[in-house]
Design a protein around this motif. Structure first.
Motif, PDB file in Angstrom:
ATOM      1  N   SER A 129       7.895  12.988  -2.251  1.00  0.00           N
ATOM      2  CA  SER A 129       7.027  12.485  -3.308  1.00  0.00           C
ATOM      3  C   SER A 129       5.795  11.838  -2.713  1.00  0.00           C
ATOM      4  O   SER A 129       5.891  11.045  -1.780  1.00  0.00           O
ATOM      5  CB  SER A 129       7.774  11.467  -4.174  1.00  0.00           C
ATOM      6  OG  SER A 129       6.926  10.957  -5.185  1.00  0.00           O
ATOM      7  N   PRO A 132       4.574   9.143  -7.952  1.00  0.00           N
ATOM      8  CA  PRO A 132       5.894   8.835  -8.505  1.00  0.00           C
ATOM      9  C   PRO A 132       6.295   9.684  -9.702  1.00  0.00           C
ATOM     10  O   PRO A 132       7.475   9.766 -10.006  1.00  0.00           O
ATOM     11  CB  PRO A 132       5.772   7.362  -8.908  1.00  0.00           C
ATOM     12  CG  PRO A 132       4.328   7.128  -9.060  1.00  0.00           C
ATOM     13  CD  PRO A 132       3.655   8.006  -8.056  1.00  0.00           C
ATOM     14  N   ALA A 228       8.602   3.268   0.627  1.00  0.00           N
ATOM     15  CA  ALA A 228       7.445   3.150  -0.258  1.00  0.00           C
ATOM     16  C   ALA A 228       6.352   2.340   0.391  1.00  0.00           C
ATOM     17  O   ALA A 228       5.172   2.661   0.285  1.00  0.00           O
ATOM     18  CB  ALA A 228       7.871   2.507  -1.577  1.00  0.00           C
ATOM     19  N   LEU A 235       6.493   3.469  -5.519  1.00  0.00           N
ATOM     20  CA  LEU A 235       7.892   3.506  -5.899  1.00  0.00           C
ATOM     21  C   LEU A 235       8.432   2.111  -6.140  1.00  0.00           C
ATOM     22  O   LEU A 235       9.596   1.958  -6.437  1.00  0.00           O
ATOM     23  CB  LEU A 235       8.731   4.190  -4.800  1.00  0.00           C
ATOM     24  CG  LEU A 235       8.562   5.696  -4.698  1.00  0.00           C
ATOM     25  CD1 LEU A 235       9.362   6.220  -3.529  1.00  0.00           C
ATOM     26  CD2 LEU A 235       8.977   6.384  -5.962  1.00  0.00           C
ATOM     27  N   GLU A 243       1.155   5.359 -12.927  1.00  0.00           N
ATOM     28  CA  GLU A 243       1.118   4.961 -11.532  1.00  0.00           C
ATOM     29  C   GLU A 243      -0.147   5.400 -10.870  1.00  0.00           C
ATOM     30  O   GLU A 243      -0.534   6.535 -10.953  1.00  0.00           O
ATOM     31  CB  GLU A 243       2.297   5.579 -10.770  1.00  0.00           C
ATOM     32  CG  GLU A 243       3.599   5.050 -11.226  1.00  0.00           C
ATOM     33  CD  GLU A 243       3.831   5.441 -12.626  1.00  0.00           C
ATOM     34  OE1 GLU A 243       4.715   6.221 -12.848  1.00  0.00           O
ATOM     35  OE2 GLU A 243       3.092   5.005 -13.474  1.00  0.00           O
TER      36      GLU A 243
END
Length: 510
Positions: A129, A132, A228, A235, A243
């Motif tokens: 990722s 998010p 993160a 995250l 986000e």
């Protein structure tokens, strides 16, 4: 009496087995019941931000109806558990004094997490990722799409994402009343994953396995938190509506409107315990200066000025304003989202100025709401025009600006956004800014007409300069959001967004 549909009855049957065999980990039960690898689902919750994402395979979201069905299915399960808890059939036990970790991860899909520069790899298959709301496969294809959970949906999910689940044998009587006809014994994945038959033929709880699963969940939470912080994706921590993310990539050669300055220095972070969120560590290629415990004072004319951006999600941040802000010079305050006012705007807006800081505002732009109405609403929040003593208004345009389902044509998105910017400039008396990141800016803002609007770029990497969409390659950026994990020394460990301005204090409002 409450009615139960066939799916709810199947869930009750699994809970009856829990009642017979003994308590199990609540997240493990929820994972096996709904967030299994076979089901193609996973869950990540962020208690500090009061939101989370239910990740599902793209095939499950082929239509708007499919997305609604996914939400309804999850809500049906959570509401059933809430009802059973209220009626005394089940209970969730949390350890005394237990405080939820910054991340709660449920499911089998994300089980082998490791950081890799500007992304987080989530499992052995290489799914990762960078933003998010989406998880990509090792080949760059979309592996999971995220459905955002807020409000009651988040609150319900949070209750069952940690602790130990206890079920009462009274569930057998309930099941006998609601089951329409005798059914064969169910094959219940949640219980099989945590319980087994004893050698003598009796059924017993393998407590060690349950404890191990819970321990693995805790380790996963902590690992994801560290990842993160290292990868710079959102995250964990406090967030805005949608986000804010920045795309990975090499450092571009881009002009900065203000005087050039060396940016090879640590972010101004306050270092806490190992469990605290801190800013990402510098990349290996960049020189590593000595760590600092506070923001460098902003008086040096050649150095960056530091700022924050806040919204209602930042809780009691205003109550922490009094005292040292460790060199913070400016604060952006969210005014509105679509046609909704930020509940904390007036309080934040007044407090920033009364504490001697330069203030700016932003509006979270929604693609599916009339652009002119959004511009008018934003201006009303600002009192009809932008004060020359404040930073110019900004429109926040990012992935979460788009509704679920197929996006509108690019031409319409661009035309509407330009109309909103022009209305702000015409009626507000200032040239507004655009907040975005490399991915969204590159894909949706490739029209040269956007170049006249100064760029507030989100790039949470450790590069010496942010990666800019091609539209602003010559103009450069005005503000740079460098991280979402800055910890002000007087903020009770609530992570915030940290912004840079390269230039003099007097130029903030120009």
């Amino acid at each position: 009496m409450r009615r139960f549909d066939p799916q709810e009855i199947a869930w009750l049957e699994c809970l009856v087995l829990v009642a017979r065999i003994g308590p199990i980990s609540a997240p493990a039960f929820l994972a096996r019941l709904h967030f299994s690898r076979a089901a193609g689902r996973a869950l990540i919750l962020q208690p500090r931000g009061h939101f989370g994402y239910c990740y599902v395979r793209p095939a499950h979201l082929a239509t708007a109806d499919a997305a609604r069905d996914e939400r309804r299915s999850l809500m049906a399960l959570l509401l059933l558990l809430a009802w059973l808890r209220r009626e005394g059939y089940v209970a969730v036990e949390h350890d005394e004094g237990d405080v939820p970790p910054p991340l709660l991860v449920v499911g089998e899909a994300f089980d082998a997490v490791r950081p890799e520069r500007s992304r987080v790899v989530l499992n052995a298959q290489g799914d990762y990722s960078c933003e998010p709301h989406q998880v990509l496969s090792a080949h760059g294809q979309v592996a999971y799409e995220g459905l955002r959970l807020e409000g009651d949906a988040f609150t319900l999910a949070r209750e069952w994402a940690r602790g130990t689940l206890h079920a009462s044998l009274a569930l057998e009587e309930l099941l006998a009343l609601v089951r329409p006809a005798p059914q064969p014994a169910p094959v219940c994945a949640p219980v099989e994953a945590v319980h087994a038959k004893a050698p003598g033929g009796g059924s017993r709880t393998i407590a060690a396995v349950a404890r191990t699963m819970l321990r693995l969940n805790v380790m996963t939470w902590l690992t994801l938190l560290v990842c993160a912080a290292i990868a710079g994706i959102q995250l964990g921590g406090a967030v805005h509506p949608g986000e804010r993310t920045a795309g990975p990539g090499p450092t571009p050669v881009a002009a900065v409107r203000t005087a050039p300055v060396s940016m090879q220095q640590d972010l101004p972070v306050t270092h806490g315990s190992a469990a605290s969120v801190s800013a990402p560590t510098p990349a290996a290629a960049a020189p590593t200066p000595a760590p600092t415990s506070t923001v460098t004072p902003a008086s040096a004319p050649a150095g960056p000025l530091y700022g924050l951006d806040v919204s209602k999600w930042n809780g009691n941040w205003v109550d922490q304003l009094k005292g040292s802000l460790a060199g913070i010079s400016f604060v952006f305050v969210r005014a509105s989202d679509g046609l909704t006012a930020d509940a904390a705007f007036d309080r934040h807006w007044t407090a920033v100025r009364s504490n001697g800081l330069v203030r700016g505002s932003y509006h979270f732009y929604r693609v599916d709401i009339d652009a002119d109405q959004q511009a008018q609403f934003y201006l009303r929040m600002l009192g009809g025009a932008s004060d020359q003593g404040d930073i110019a208004p900004a429109l926040d345009f990012e992935a979460e600006s788009f509704p679920l389902g197929a996006p509108p044509p690019k031409e319409k998105v661009q035309a509407d956004l330009l109309r909103a910017l022009q209305a702000l400039e015409r009626q507000g008396g200032r040239v507004p800014m655009i907040y975005t990141n490399w991915d969204i800016g590159t894909k949706w803002l490739d029209d040269e007409r956007f170049a006249r609007y100064p760029l507030w770029i989100a790039d949470w990497s450790q590069r010496n300069a942010p990666r800019l969409p091609a539209t602003w390659a010559q103009q450069g950026f005005r503000f740079w959001q460098r991280t979402d994990h800055y910890l002000p020394p007087n903020d009770n460990r609530l992570a915030m967004d940290l912004d840079w301005f390269i230039g003099h204090h007097k130029d903030l409002t120009s």
